[in-house]
Motif scaffolding. Structure first.
Motif, short mmCIF file in Angstrom:
data_model
loop_
_atom_site.label_atom_id
_atom_site.label_comp_id
_atom_site.label_asym_id
_atom_site.label_seq_id
_atom_site.Cartn_x
_atom_site.Cartn_y
_atom_site.Cartn_z
N MET A 161 0.85 -1.20 0.00
CA MET A 161 0.00 0.00 0.00
C MET A 161 0.88 1.24 0.00
O MET A 161 1.72 1.41 0.88
N THR A 162 0.72 2.10 -1.00
CA THR A 162 1.48 3.35 -1.10
C THR A 162 0.68 4.46 -0.46
O THR A 162 -0.45 4.75 -0.86
N ARG A 163 1.26 5.10 0.55
CA ARG A 163 0.60 6.18 1.29
C ARG A 163 0.95 7.52 0.64
O ARG A 163 2.13 7.85 0.50
N GLU A 177 -3.31 4.62 -0.65
CA GLU A 177 -4.05 5.21 0.46
C GLU A 177 -3.70 6.69 0.56
O GLU A 177 -2.53 7.04 0.69
N VAL A 178 -4.71 7.56 0.47
CA VAL A 178 -4.49 8.99 0.64
C VAL A 178 -4.53 9.30 2.14
O VAL A 178 -5.56 9.16 2.78
N VAL A 179 -3.39 9.70 2.68
CA VAL A 179 -3.29 9.91 4.13
C VAL A 179 -3.57 11.35 4.53
O VAL A 179 -3.67 11.64 5.72
N GLY A 180 -3.69 12.26 3.55
CA GLY A 180 -3.97 13.63 3.90
C GLY A 180 -4.02 14.53 2.68
O GLY A 180 -3.55 14.16 1.60
N GLU A 181 -4.61 15.70 2.85
CA GLU A 181 -4.67 16.72 1.81
C GLU A 181 -4.24 18.05 2.42
O GLU A 181 -4.72 18.43 3.49
N ALA A 182 -3.34 18.75 1.75
CA ALA A 182 -2.85 20.04 2.25
C ALA A 182 -3.08 21.12 1.21
O ALA A 182 -2.93 20.87 0.01
N SER A 183 -3.43 22.31 1.68
CA SER A 183 -3.74 23.42 0.77
C SER A 183 -2.58 24.38 0.58
O SER A 183 -2.66 25.31 -0.22
N ASP A 184 -1.50 24.20 1.34
CA ASP A 184 -0.31 25.04 1.15
C ASP A 184 0.91 24.32 1.70
O ASP A 184 0.81 23.24 2.27
N THR A 235 3.22 14.12 10.48
CA THR A 235 2.28 13.33 11.28
C THR A 235 1.77 12.08 10.57
O THR A 235 1.47 11.07 11.20
N THR A 236 1.68 12.14 9.24
CA THR A 236 1.12 11.00 8.50
C THR A 236 2.16 10.07 7.91
O THR A 236 1.84 8.95 7.52
N ARG A 237 3.42 10.52 7.79
CA ARG A 237 4.51 9.71 7.24
C ARG A 237 4.15 9.08 5.89
O ARG A 237 4.13 7.86 5.74
N PRO A 238 3.86 9.90 4.87
CA PRO A 238 3.51 9.34 3.56
C PRO A 238 4.72 8.74 2.86
O PRO A 238 5.87 9.06 3.17
N ASP A 239 4.44 7.87 1.90
CA ASP A 239 5.51 7.33 1.04
C ASP A 239 5.78 8.28 -0.11
O ASP A 239 6.91 8.42 -0.58
N VAL A 240 4.71 8.93 -0.59
CA VAL A 240 4.80 9.86 -1.73
C VAL A 240 4.06 11.14 -1.39
O VAL A 240 2.97 11.11 -0.83
N VAL A 241 4.68 12.28 -1.72
CA VAL A 241 4.02 13.57 -1.58
C VAL A 241 3.80 14.12 -2.98
O VAL A 241 4.75 14.32 -3.73
N VAL A 265 7.22 6.25 -8.49
CA VAL A 265 7.96 6.97 -7.45
C VAL A 265 7.86 6.24 -6.11
O VAL A 265 8.83 6.10 -5.38
N GLY A 266 6.66 5.75 -5.80
CA GLY A 266 6.48 5.00 -4.57
C GLY A 266 7.30 3.73 -4.53
O GLY A 266 7.71 3.27 -3.46
N GLY A 267 7.56 3.16 -5.72
CA GLY A 267 8.36 1.94 -5.80
C GLY A 267 9.85 2.19 -5.77
O GLY A 267 10.63 1.24 -5.84
N GLY A 268 10.25 3.46 -5.70
CA GLY A 268 11.67 3.76 -5.57
C GLY A 268 12.33 4.36 -6.79
O GLY A 268 13.51 4.69 -6.76
N ASP A 269 11.60 4.49 -7.90
CA ASP A 269 12.20 5.12 -9.08
C ASP A 269 12.51 6.57 -8.76
O ASP A 269 11.70 7.28 -8.16
N ALA A 270 13.67 7.02 -9.16
CA ALA A 270 14.09 8.38 -8.85
C ALA A 270 13.43 9.41 -9.75
O ALA A 270 13.32 10.57 -9.40
N LEU A 271 12.98 8.99 -10.90
CA LEU A 271 12.40 9.95 -11.84
C LEU A 271 11.39 9.23 -12.72
O LEU A 271 11.72 8.21 -13.33
#
Length: 238
Positions: free
Chosen positions: A1-3, A28-35, A45-51, A120-126
């Motif tokens: 599961m990619t957070r 899994e979407v762990v959060g939404e930020a507006s700025d 606080t949520t420790r996502p895998d991908v932002v 990106v979540g799987g580790g690819d740099a680009l």
């Protein structure tokens, strides 16, 4: 599961991205930020895998938020996938310097979005080397590599972006060759075919190059290749 943490100041875009990601298996979407400031707080606080990070936002920009998130995150840090428009955004250059792992164009379709997050979540740099190459080339044509670093720095911490590029003399001839081909937009498989070596060997050369130059991502390697003059705008190779 990619957070995944979704960051965008426009509600409809943010909600659309989050909704698409929530509907996809394995995400899994762990959060939404507006700025940017909210993104930094939620990332801690949520420790996502991908932002999934927008760049142009009121208050703290995406480039500053990227720097803060990666600097403050415990190991392993999240991967930052930058949201940008197809027309050149000068801050994209700074995002690369800040440690972003890749780009996603805002007009990308659902399949490309999901593929980018998965890669990106799987580790690819680009996710798309050719996109990075086009963006850096266009920026270099517009302002020059030196001016590019200054423009990016003006948007987010000029001290960091004004640092001198690393010296390539620590690299072997083969490592320099691989770095040059990466910067021209070739994939690992393309480079392997071009140099008559295995894809695993390409990855080894790249990992050693990044270690020697103290780089965190393939995207940063592309920037270094341009800043040092190893690759110049319009030099081809794709």
């Amino acid at each position: 599961m990619t957070r995944v943490l979704v960051v965008d100041d426009q509600f409809l875009i943010r909600a659309g991205l989050a909704g698409l990601l929530r509907a996809a298996p394995g995400i899994e979407v762990v959060g939404e930020a507006s700025d940017g400031a909210e993104a930094v707080e939620l990332a801690a606080t949520t420790r996502p895998d991908v932002v999934l990070m927008d760049i142009r936002m009121p208050g703290m920009s995406g480039i500053v938020a990227t720097e803060k998130i990666l600097a403050e995150a415990p190991e392993p840090p999240p991967r930052v996938l930058v949201l940008t428009t197809f027309d050149l955004d000068e801050y994209v250059y700074g995002a690369l310097r800040a440690g972003a792992s890749g780009f996603l164009l805002k007009d990308s379709g659902p399949e490309r979005l999901l593929a980018a997050v998965a890669a990106v979540g799987g580790g690819d740099a680009l996710f798309a080397p050719s996109v990075t190459c086009r963006l850096v080339e266009a920026f270099a044509r517009q302002a020059g590599a030196g001016a590019g670093a200054g423009a990016a720095g003006a948007g987010a911490g000029a001290g960091d972006c004004a640092e001198q590029p690393p010296d390539l003399r620590a690299l072997t001839l083969r490592e320099v060759e691989v770095l040059k081909l990466i910067a021209t937009g070739l994939s690992n498989a393309d480079i392997a075919d071009r140099l008559y070596i295995s894809e695993a060997t390409v990855k080894t050369h790249l990992n050693r190059t990044m270690s020697k130059l103290d780089l965190d991502s393939r995207a940063q390697a592309v920037v270094v290749a341009y800043e040092t003059g190893l690759v110049t705008p319009g030099s081809g190779g794709r």
